[in-house]
Write a protein that holds these residues in place. Structure first.
Motif, PDB file in Angstrom:
ATOM      1  N   PRO A  79       0.810  -1.234   0.000  1.00 44.90           N
ATOM      2  CA  PRO A  79       0.000   0.000   0.000  1.00 44.90           C
ATOM      3  C   PRO A  79       0.834   1.271   0.000  1.00 44.90           C
ATOM      4  O   PRO A  79       0.350   2.323  -0.402  1.00 44.90           O
ATOM      5  N   ARG A  80       2.097   1.199   0.492  1.00 46.92           N
ATOM      6  CA  ARG A  80       2.952   2.380   0.513  1.00 46.92           C
ATOM      7  C   ARG A  80       4.354   1.991   0.085  1.00 46.92           C
ATOM      8  O   ARG A  80       4.755   0.822   0.160  1.00 46.92           O
ATOM      9  N   VAL A  81       5.119   3.021  -0.334  1.00 50.90           N
ATOM     10  CA  VAL A  81       6.497   2.777  -0.717  1.00 50.90           C
ATOM     11  C   VAL A  81       7.345   3.978  -0.322  1.00 50.90           C
ATOM     12  O   VAL A  81       6.880   5.123  -0.308  1.00 50.90           O
ATOM     13  N   ARG A  82       8.592   3.679   0.053  1.00 52.50           N
ATOM     14  CA  ARG A  82       9.557   4.723   0.426  1.00 52.50           C
ATOM     15  C   ARG A  82      10.802   4.526  -0.430  1.00 52.50           C
ATOM     16  O   ARG A  82      11.277   3.402  -0.616  1.00 52.50           O
ATOM     17  N   LEU A  83      11.358   5.642  -0.925  1.00 50.47           N
ATOM     18  CA  LEU A  83      12.587   5.593  -1.706  1.00 50.47           C
ATOM     19  C   LEU A  83      13.750   6.132  -0.885  1.00 50.47           C
ATOM     20  O   LEU A  83      13.646   7.203  -0.262  1.00 50.47           O
ATOM     21  N   LEU A  84      14.861   5.403  -0.898  1.00 51.46           N
ATOM     22  CA  LEU A  84      16.101   5.808  -0.234  1.00 51.46           C
ATOM     23  C   LEU A  84      17.196   5.918  -1.279  1.00 51.46           C
ATOM     24  O   LEU A  84      17.415   4.987  -2.065  1.00 51.46           O
ATOM     25  N   LEU A  85      17.885   7.047  -1.304  1.00 49.66           N
ATOM     26  CA  LEU A  85      19.033   7.221  -2.182  1.00 49.66           C
ATOM     27  C   LEU A  85      20.270   7.371  -1.315  1.00 49.66           C
ATOM     28  O   LEU A  85      20.376   8.324  -0.523  1.00 49.66           O
ATOM     29  N   ASN A  86      21.152   6.402  -1.452  1.00 49.81           N
ATOM     30  CA  ASN A  86      22.372   6.366  -0.630  1.00 49.81           C
ATOM     31  C   ASN A  86      22.032   6.485   0.864  1.00 49.81           C
ATOM     32  O   ASN A  86      22.673   7.199   1.628  1.00 49.81           O
ATOM     33  N   GLY A  87      20.967   5.767   1.238  1.00 50.06           N
ATOM     34  CA  GLY A  87      20.578   5.681   2.639  1.00 50.06           C
ATOM     35  C   GLY A  87      19.672   6.778   3.124  1.00 50.06           C
ATOM     36  O   GLY A  87      19.186   6.715   4.264  1.00 50.06           O
ATOM     37  N   LYS A  88      19.403   7.799   2.310  1.00 46.53           N
ATOM     38  CA  LYS A  88      18.555   8.914   2.725  1.00 46.53           C
ATOM     39  C   LYS A  88      17.226   8.863   1.985  1.00 46.53           C
ATOM     40  O   LYS A  88      17.186   8.632   0.771  1.00 46.53           O
ATOM     41  N   MET A  89      16.155   9.099   2.718  1.00 43.19           N
ATOM     42  CA  MET A  89      14.845   9.081   2.099  1.00 43.19           C
ATOM     43  C   MET A  89      14.702  10.264   1.139  1.00 43.19           C
ATOM     44  O   MET A  89      14.974  11.412   1.496  1.00 43.19           O
ATOM     45  N   VAL A  90      14.265   9.980  -0.084  1.00 40.08           N
ATOM     46  CA  VAL A  90      14.072  11.039  -1.074  1.00 40.08           C
ATOM     47  C   VAL A  90      12.616  11.164  -1.507  1.00 40.08           C
ATOM     48  O   VAL A  90      12.233  12.152  -2.126  1.00 40.08           O
ATOM     49  N   ALA A  91      11.802  10.144  -1.188  1.00 44.29           N
ATOM     50  CA  ALA A  91      10.378  10.227  -1.542  1.00 44.29           C
ATOM     51  C   ALA A  91       9.641   9.091  -0.856  1.00 44.29           C
ATOM     52  O   ALA A  91      10.233   8.063  -0.500  1.00 44.29           O
ATOM     53  N   GLN A  92       8.365   9.286  -0.645  1.00 38.84           N
ATOM     54  CA  GLN A  92       7.497   8.212  -0.176  1.00 38.84           C
ATOM     55  C   GLN A  92       6.071   8.579  -0.521  1.00 38.84           C
ATOM     56  O   GLN A  92       5.756   9.741  -0.780  1.00 38.84           O
ATOM     57  N   GLY A  93       5.203   7.582  -0.518  1.00 37.31           N
ATOM     58  CA  GLY A  93       3.810   7.872  -0.823  1.00 37.31           C
ATOM     59  C   GLY A  93       2.984   6.621  -0.907  1.00 37.31           C
ATOM     60  O   GLY A  93       3.496   5.488  -0.861  1.00 37.31           O
ATOM     61  N   ASP A  94       1.666   6.831  -1.039  1.00 46.02           N
ATOM     62  CA  ASP A  94       0.750   5.713  -1.219  1.00 46.02           C
ATOM     63  C   ASP A  94       0.887   5.157  -2.633  1.00 46.02           C
ATOM     64  O   ASP A  94       1.303   5.865  -3.568  1.00 46.02           O
TER      65      ASP A  94
END
Length: 942
Positions: free
Chosen positions: A631-646
């Motif tokens: 239902p949700r997803v989070r993006l990490l670039l080089n360990g840092k969150m850069v986006a998330q959403g439903d």
């Protein structure tokens, strides 16, 4: 005189007959023998001489009046030897002057020939030649007699060849002419005998091919298995027989048994019918496809005549006009794909193991149904769908109820109606007549023919128009099939609320594997699912229209796998399609993961698209799509969150992420709980190759094949998704590379080669073990500037499949003319008028004349000399001649037999013309029989 060659021939025939007798315990036991080995092949037509004059015209009208390569004694000594299955089109180079729809490959005409010896013990048995499929139109001859014409490249044939065969040390000739210029489809169809061939030997009274029908039916008390056994007889008298039927469960335990009696008249057919009851069998489901075996044994008194066995499954099918499709009473959305039958490297001659690789990949994608578009699949593939738990929409090729074409439909139903995976029949695809009264009447007759053979499955057709006309084909169907008519879903359901509906074809969206930027000039299309066709939709939009409508039974995505030909939306240099969720080699595209997220419900799915190699794009936004069923997803670039959403469960989730080299990760979430994650990582330049076989062993039966993935990694072992080096392959051991591919629809590299370029980081090489190989084989891969790769495959010994030994050609002289008896010595060079068909008789050995006066008689025939027997060493052998005799060839006396007692006569044939006239002058002894008492053969010298 000593004749070792004659004795050798006879001895070999006796040994072969003895071996065949001992190969089965009961004389009447069925033998199904592979005929795939040892064919001779010629690409191109073999022109037949023009028929001129009365003699040629007279001969041309006779049963064995064949010419050219159809003749039993045709010289094929220069032809290529190969094993089947075989597709000659995939061996040809790409040619812009050839048909785009057929993949720019030359097809043309080809010939196949095969020699077969049969033991004397086979005389009296019923013998059938089975050709599983030949592309496209074809004609078959046995010993120069035409026995079959066929007008489709997709249906099999079961040809009764019993009347035409010879036994013992004689050699039978099978000749097949294939016309692949004839097209049935607008896709790559291949060319040649591309499925298996068989010789089936049975008792004269036997169970017909595809003659055992046992399709379970659920009743109020449990399950009933109606069993129908079709019997045939080539015997000369009637036989009273009994059929014993047993049902064996998945554990090998007999769970039901019954018998039925029948009488089979000579050269006739009969049916034996019975019903067996089972209380609570294990069901065939998508997750646990339990298979039962049904075995029928035919007996006459205490003698076992024949037996056969099929597999079946216990399951119910139902299409509801409001609630869709039900399997075993459970609502089941059809998550299907359409596929053609060609694969990278091998064309349409696809080994069964490669088919299994393809089907398992589709099942991994979440597929639960296959539409084999637009033709019958092979029987071996349907056995796999039974075993793997995949539903099948079984589709007929030609929309036509005329006898020739209706036979193709009824063959399909008879062959496939026992398979539990087959859920529905389709009688056509996208026919212009579908919306007319003519189309309705044609469909009505075809549906009736199907129902006469199978009353358990519904009938559909794939219609792309004509649904709302006053008379149309849909009115004859059990389930209305729609191609690309999402606009009509609601309207048709409203106007016809009692008619079940399904999508039979949808989507037709384009993408190039591993490409994330569209370049129309280079025929490259991005993989973000933003490239719909003008008639279809994106993968996501097409599925949404189906997923949100319960009354639509499901989807058949066009297509699960790319295929050669129909290179829409482009033409040359594109040579294969862009539609597939996987490419031609079976490598997943983005659509694979999108549908996996749509369709897989029992495990988490998360996939990042695209790769993360974007040099020169630092700081620029890169579109990132995440395909996930979370239902949700989070993006990490080089360990840092850069986006998330439903996550929209149909549209997925997309983000613009400023590019920075490193590791991009997607974390699938439910609330704050992590379900799964995926990552892509920036790589350096390629440093070494990697070979990844689909499995580590292959059978040494000469049929099994393993697809091996070829990739490149950098110095740290990270995949390089943009690497495209040319890779060369070599095999060490008893195996061969039978095909290579990389899924690039624009590539013109050869499929049959020892090298292939990677396409966006991947290629495939298909390895096959040789028959009887031992130990292991090693595949070596090398590319300029990269470290080599090696993969060892263990050769697993398996019992050799029963097969027909390969026989060598032996030239027999046939069609003898026999002069009247004469008192005076006859002139061996007398000319017989070309229009005289009656003053001389006709015959074939043995030609025995009773004691007669006058004593002289001439025997004359034509001899076609093979090139490998025209060297002056070949022997023309009369195995047994009674009477004194002289042999004359083209007016020259070559030898004589002064002794009138029966015995052999052999002369050495000098080199010369390929076509000779042979005359035998025989003088009888008073009171003794005379003539040619055995075969005449031309034997190559040693």
């Amino acid at each position: 005189m000593n004749f070792p060659t004659i004795r050798t021939i006879r001895l070999l025939g006796m040994l072969w007959a003895l071996a065949a007798c001992c190969a089965h315990a009961t004389a009447g036991e069925r033998e199904r023998l592979s005929l795939d080995q040892g064919w001779l092949f010629h690409l191109g037509d073999v022109p037949t001489p023009p028929v001129r004059g009365h003699g040629s015209s007279y001969y041309n009208g006779k049963a064995d009046g064949s010419w050219g390569a159809a003749r039993a004694d045709f010289d094929d000594s220069g032809w290529r030897r190969l094993d089947l299955p075989h597709d000659w089109a995939v061996e040809a180079p790409f040619d812009p002057n050839e048909n785009a729809s057929q993949g720019y490959r030359h097809r043309g005409i080809g010939w196949y020939r095969r020699y077969v010896q049969l033991p004397v013990s086979d005389r009296g048995r019923h013998i059938e030649l089975q050709l599983d499929a030949v592309a496209t139109d074809s004609t078959v001859w046995i010993n120069g007699i035409v026995v079959n014409h066929n007008w489709s490249g997709y249906n099999g044939r079961n040809i009764d060849v019993t009347p035409y065969l010879r036994y013992g040390d004689e050699v039978n000739t099978i000749a097949v002419r294939v016309d692949a210029d004839a097209m049935e489809g607008w896709w790559y169809e291949g060319a040649g005998i591309y499925r298996h061939t068989w010789l089936v030997k049975r008792d004269a009274v036997h169970i017909a091919t595809d003659g055992l029908h046992a399709d379970p039916v659920k009743s109020a008390k449990g399950w009933t298995l109606p069993v129908e056994v079709a019997l045939e007889s080539s015997a000369s008298i009637a036989h009273s027989v009994r059929v014993d039927v047993s049902v064996i469960d998945p554990a090998g335990v007999e769970v039901a048994h019954g018998s039925a009696a029948a009488t089979v008249q000579a050269l006739a057919v009969a049916d034996a019918r019975l019903h067996l009851d089972l209380r609570a069998p294990r069901l065939w489901t998508l997750r646990q496809p339990s298979l039962y075996r049904v075995r029928a044994v035919l007996r006459e008194g205490g003698r076992r005549l024949d037996s056969t066995e099929i597999q079946t499954g216990f399951r119910t099918l139902r299409f509801d006009p409001d609630r869709g499709f039900f399997l075993n009473g459970e609502p089941t959305k059809i998550q299907g794909v359409c596929i053609h039958q060609d694969h990278a490297g091998v064309g349409v001659a696809v080994p069964e193991s490669i088919w299994e690789f393809r089907l398992k990949r589709l099942k991994e994608m979440g597929v639960n149904a296959i539409r084999f578009a637009h033709n019958a699949p092979s029987a071996e593939v349907l056995a796999m769908t039974d075993r793997l738990g995949l539903l099948v929409l079984d589709e007929n090729r030609h929309f036509n109820p005329s006898p020739d074409y209706l036979q193709q439909l009824t063959w399909l139903v008879r062959r496939d109606r026992n398979h539990p995976s087959v859920m529905m029949w389709s009688i056509f695809n996208e026919e212009p007549l579908q919306g007319t009264e003519v189309g309705y009447e044609m469909a009505r007759r075809m549906v009736s023919a199907v129902r006469a053979l199978d009353g358990t499955r519904p009938v559909t057709a794939a219609m792309h128009s004509g649904l709302f006309t006053p008379a149309n084909a849909a009115q004859a169907l059990d389930v209305v099939g729609l191609n690309y008519q999402s606009w009509a879903y609601d309207r048709y359901h409203k106007e016809h609320p009692t008619r079940p509906m399904t999508s039979t074809e949808d989507t037709s969206a384009y993408m190039s594997r591993g490409e994330f930027h569209t370049d129309q000039g280079a025929h490259v299309l991005d993989s973000y699912d933003d490239q719909p066709s003008s008639w279809g939709g994106t993968h996501r939009d097409a599925w949404r229209a189906i997923a949100e409508r319960r009354f639509i039974a499901g989807s058949f995505l066009w297509t699960g796998i790319d295929y050669r030909g129909e290179p829409s939306p482009f033409e040359w240099p594109s040579a294969s399609s862009f539609f597939g969720a996987m490419d031609l080699a079976g490598f997943p595209k983005a659509a694979f993961y999108i549908h996996q997220a749509h369709w897989v419900k029992d495990s988490p799915v998360v996939k990042i698209l695209p790769h993360w190699n974007w040099p020169g794009r630092d700081g620029q936004p890169i579109k990132v799509m995440v395909a996930t069923n979370a239902p949700r997803v989070r993006l990490l670039l080089n360990g840092k969150m850069v986006a998330q959403g439903d996550v929209d469960p149909i549209a997925m989730a997309s983000f613009d992420v400023p590019y920075a080299a490193g590791v991009l990760e997607a974390v699938a979430l439910r609330g704050d709980a992590e379900l799964a994650r995926d990552r892509v990582e920036t790589s350096g330049p390629p440093a070494r190759l990697v070979l990844t076989p689909d499995r580590g062993a292959l059978a040494n039966d000469g049929l099994d094949a393993v697809p091996v993935t070829v990739s490149a990694v950098d110095a740290q072992g990270r995949p390089v998704p943009v690497a495209n080096p040319l890779v060369r392959f070599a095999i060490e051991g008893q195996g061969d590379v039978i095909g290579v591919g990389n899924g690039d629809p624009n590539s013109h590299e050869a499929d049959k080669a020892s090298e292939r370029s990677l396409y966006n980081g991947l290629a495939q090489v298909i390895v096959q073990a040789r028959r009887g190989g031992t130990g292991s084989l090693t595949l070596h891969a090398s590319a300029a500037g990269l470290q080599d790769a090696h993969a060892e495959l263990v050769l697993r010994g398996v019992p050799a499949a029963p097969s027909v030994p390969v026989a060598e050609p032996l030239t027999y002289m046939q069609n003898w003319r026999i002069s009247p008896a004469q008192a005076m010595r006859a002139d061996p060079n007398v000319v017989l008028a070309g229009n005289d068909m009656n003053s001389w008789g006709w015959g074939e050995p043995p030609m025995r004349q009773d004691p007669e006066v006058p004593p002289y008689r001439l025997y004359r025939s034509e001899l076609n000399v093979r090139a490998d027997a025209n060297d002056g060493h070949a022997l023309l052998i009369f195995r047994n001649v009674a009477g004194s005799a002289e042999v004359w060839v083209d007016g020259t006396k070559l030898g004589e037999k002064p002794d009138p007692r029966p015995g052999p006569l052999s002369v050495r044939l000098p080199p010369g013309a390929a076509h000779r006239q042979v005359t035998l002058l025989v003088q009888s002894r008073p009171g003794q029989p005379s003539g040619i008492l055995d075969r005449i053969v031309l034997e190559r010298g040693h």
